[in-house]
Design a protein around this motif. Structure first.
Motif, PDB file in Angstrom:
ATOM      1  N   UNK A  39       0.826  -1.214   0.000  1.00  0.00           N
ATOM      2  CA  UNK A  39       0.000   0.000   0.000  1.00  0.00           C
ATOM      3  C   UNK A  39       0.858   1.261   0.000  1.00  0.00           C
ATOM      4  N   UNK A  40       2.060   1.168   0.523  1.00  0.00           N
ATOM      5  CA  UNK A  40       2.939   2.335   0.592  1.00  0.00           C
ATOM      6  C   UNK A  40       3.383   2.816  -0.776  1.00  0.00           C
ATOM      7  N   UNK A  41       3.164   2.011  -1.819  1.00  0.00           N
ATOM      8  CA  UNK A  41       3.567   2.428  -3.165  1.00  0.00           C
ATOM      9  C   UNK A  41       2.449   3.179  -3.884  1.00  0.00           C
ATOM     10  N   UNK A  42       1.328   3.406  -3.215  1.00  0.00           N
ATOM     11  CA  UNK A  42       0.188   4.111  -3.808  1.00  0.00           C
ATOM     12  C   UNK A  42       0.071   5.526  -3.263  1.00  0.00           C
ATOM     13  N   UNK A  43      -0.439   6.414  -4.092  1.00  0.00           N
ATOM     14  CA  UNK A  43      -0.823   7.756  -3.645  1.00  0.00           C
ATOM     15  C   UNK A  43      -2.341   7.740  -3.586  1.00  0.00           C
ATOM     16  N   UNK A  44      -2.894   7.917  -2.403  1.00  0.00           N
ATOM     17  CA  UNK A  44      -4.341   7.895  -2.227  1.00  0.00           C
ATOM     18  C   UNK A  44      -4.871   9.316  -2.362  1.00  0.00           C
ATOM     19  N   UNK A  45      -5.814   9.504  -3.281  1.00  0.00           N
ATOM     20  CA  UNK A  45      -6.317  10.825  -3.636  1.00  0.00           C
ATOM     21  C   UNK A  45      -7.747  10.983  -3.130  1.00  0.00           C
ATOM     22  N   UNK A  69      -1.855   1.175   6.080  1.00  0.00           N
ATOM     23  CA  UNK A  69      -0.775   1.034   5.114  1.00  0.00           C
ATOM     24  C   UNK A  69      -0.519   2.267   4.276  1.00  0.00           C
ATOM     25  N   UNK A  70      -1.389   3.253   4.386  1.00  0.00           N
ATOM     26  CA  UNK A  70      -1.303   4.477   3.592  1.00  0.00           C
ATOM     27  C   UNK A  70      -0.084   5.300   4.024  1.00  0.00           C
ATOM     28  N   UNK A  71       0.735   5.682   3.046  1.00  0.00           N
ATOM     29  CA  UNK A  71       1.903   6.524   3.334  1.00  0.00           C
ATOM     30  C   UNK A  71       1.852   7.868   2.607  1.00  0.00           C
ATOM     31  N   UNK A  72       1.169   7.912   1.454  1.00  0.00           N
ATOM     32  CA  UNK A  72       1.091   9.147   0.670  1.00  0.00           C
ATOM     33  C   UNK A  72      -0.372   9.480   0.431  1.00  0.00           C
ATOM     34  N   UNK A  73      -0.706  10.725   0.703  1.00  0.00           N
ATOM     35  CA  UNK A  73      -2.082  11.192   0.603  1.00  0.00           C
ATOM     36  C   UNK A  73      -2.097  12.495  -0.181  1.00  0.00           C
ATOM     37  N   UNK A  74      -3.006  12.591  -1.156  1.00  0.00           N
ATOM     38  CA  UNK A  74      -3.168  13.845  -1.898  1.00  0.00           C
ATOM     39  C   UNK A  74      -4.588  14.336  -1.694  1.00  0.00           C
ATOM     40  N   UNK A  75      -4.711  15.580  -1.266  1.00  0.00           N
ATOM     41  CA  UNK A  75      -6.015  16.207  -1.091  1.00  0.00           C
ATOM     42  C   UNK A  75      -6.208  17.232  -2.194  1.00  0.00           C
ATOM     43  N   UNK A  76      -7.195  17.010  -3.048  1.00  0.00           N
ATOM     44  CA  UNK A  76      -7.526  17.962  -4.105  1.00  0.00           C
ATOM     45  C   UNK A  76      -8.454  19.002  -3.484  1.00  0.00           C
ATOM     46  N   UNK A 112      -9.501  16.317  10.810  1.00  0.00           N
ATOM     47  CA  UNK A 112      -9.514  15.986  12.236  1.00  0.00           C
ATOM     48  C   UNK A 112      -9.793  14.498  12.450  1.00  0.00           C
ATOM     49  N   UNK A 113     -10.408  13.847  11.476  1.00  0.00           N
ATOM     50  CA  UNK A 113     -10.726  12.425  11.615  1.00  0.00           C
ATOM     51  C   UNK A 113      -9.525  11.522  11.331  1.00  0.00           C
ATOM     52  N   UNK A 114      -8.433  12.073  10.820  1.00  0.00           N
ATOM     53  CA  UNK A 114      -7.218  11.277  10.620  1.00  0.00           C
ATOM     54  C   UNK A 114      -6.748  10.856  12.010  1.00  0.00           C
ATOM     55  N   UNK A 115      -6.538   9.563  12.213  1.00  0.00           N
ATOM     56  CA  UNK A 115      -6.263   9.077  13.573  1.00  0.00           C
ATOM     57  C   UNK A 115      -4.893   9.473  14.112  1.00  0.00           C
ATOM     58  N   UNK A 116      -4.820   9.516  15.420  1.00  0.00           N
ATOM     59  CA  UNK A 116      -3.550   9.731  16.110  1.00  0.00           C
ATOM     60  C   UNK A 116      -2.646   8.540  15.800  1.00  0.00           C
ATOM     61  N   UNK A 117      -1.356   8.763  15.712  1.00  0.00           N
ATOM     62  CA  UNK A 117      -0.351   7.745  15.394  1.00  0.00           C
ATOM     63  C   UNK A 117      -0.520   7.150  13.996  1.00  0.00           C
ATOM     64  N   UNK A 119       0.328   6.632   9.957  1.00  0.00           N
ATOM     65  CA  UNK A 119       1.613   6.351   9.314  1.00  0.00           C
ATOM     66  C   UNK A 119       1.789   7.109   7.997  1.00  0.00           C
ATOM     67  N   UNK A 120       0.989   8.142   7.787  1.00  0.00           N
ATOM     68  CA  UNK A 120       1.116   8.955   6.576  1.00  0.00           C
ATOM     69  C   UNK A 120       2.447   9.702   6.660  1.00  0.00           C
ATOM     70  N   UNK A 121       3.228   9.605   5.594  1.00  0.00           N
ATOM     71  CA  UNK A 121       4.543  10.263   5.537  1.00  0.00           C
ATOM     72  C   UNK A 121       4.509  11.544   4.711  1.00  0.00           C
ATOM     73  N   UNK A 122       3.648  11.549   3.677  1.00  0.00           N
ATOM     74  CA  UNK A 122       3.567  12.705   2.781  1.00  0.00           C
ATOM     75  C   UNK A 122       2.115  13.073   2.538  1.00  0.00           C
ATOM     76  N   UNK A 123       1.857  14.381   2.593  1.00  0.00           N
ATOM     77  CA  UNK A 123       0.537  14.894   2.246  1.00  0.00           C
ATOM     78  C   UNK A 123       0.741  15.991   1.208  1.00  0.00           C
TER      79      UNK A 123
END
Length: 182
Positions: A39-45, A69-76, A112-117, A119-123
């Motif tokens: 999952x870390x190889x995906x960018x979730x949009x 498993x999400x590490x990269x997140x893009x918010x449009x 605010x709903x993104x949980x504490x702890x 594992x997102x590395x990039x937004x």
């Protein structure tokens, strides 16, 4: 190369994904449990704050697996107002109008709903919009989202901006919170 995965929700509140491909113009919806590992190889949009909020509030196994498993997140950020009839003050950068005030509050609540702890590395904040829009006052929203998400991170966390001219990109990125690199 990272795969881009658009996360959406149908009218019944069921979350699904689509792999975005620069070659294919039509994509097929797929259940969350069919997303390829790692999952870390995906960018979730996320293009809609309601979907992001619903996603992180969902406690079903496929969603929890992806969110863990999400590490990269893009918010449009501006996607939902790309075709809206904006008030003159909104076009000029104001966020208190009838369209942008709802959008700003939606993203605040969703993040605010993104949980504490987490594992997102990039937004990545994508500031693309289907119409001319001054993004002066949206900086407060990006500062709040980056701060909140960074404070909840379990490790290294960095924010980036795309979809606007280089001068605005640099200005916006200078105001974002990220964890220091060692």
């Amino acid at each position: 190369m990272a795969s881009e995965v658009l996360v959406s929700m149908n009218d019944a509140g069921v979350i699904f994904c689509r792999h975005l491909d620069s070659i294919a113009t039509n994509t097929v919806a797929m259940p969350l449990d069919q997303i390829q590992e790692p999952l870390s190889s995906n960018i979730f949009i996320f293009q809609d704050p309601t979907v992001l909020r619903h996603f992180f509030k969902d406690t079903t196994s496929p969603v929890l697996n992806i969110s863990n498993g999400m590490r990269k997140l893009r918010l449009d950020i501006l996607h939902t107002v790309s075709n809206a009839h904006l008030a003159p003050m909104e076009e000029n950068g104001g966020i208190d109008g009838p369209n942008l005030s709802v959008l700003v509050e939606g993203w605040r609540t969703a993040c605010r709903s993104i949980p504490r702890d987490h594992h997102i590395k990039e937004m990545v904040f994508d500031m693309s919009c289907g119409q001319p829009l001054e993004i002066r006052h949206i900086i407060r929203l990006l500062q709040q989202i980056s701060t909140t998400t960074c404070l909840k991170a379990s490790g290294t966390f960095h924010c980036y901006v795309q979809g606007c001219d280089p001068e605005k990109k640099a200005w916006l990125e200078a105001s974002l919170v990220s964890t220091p690199t060692s």
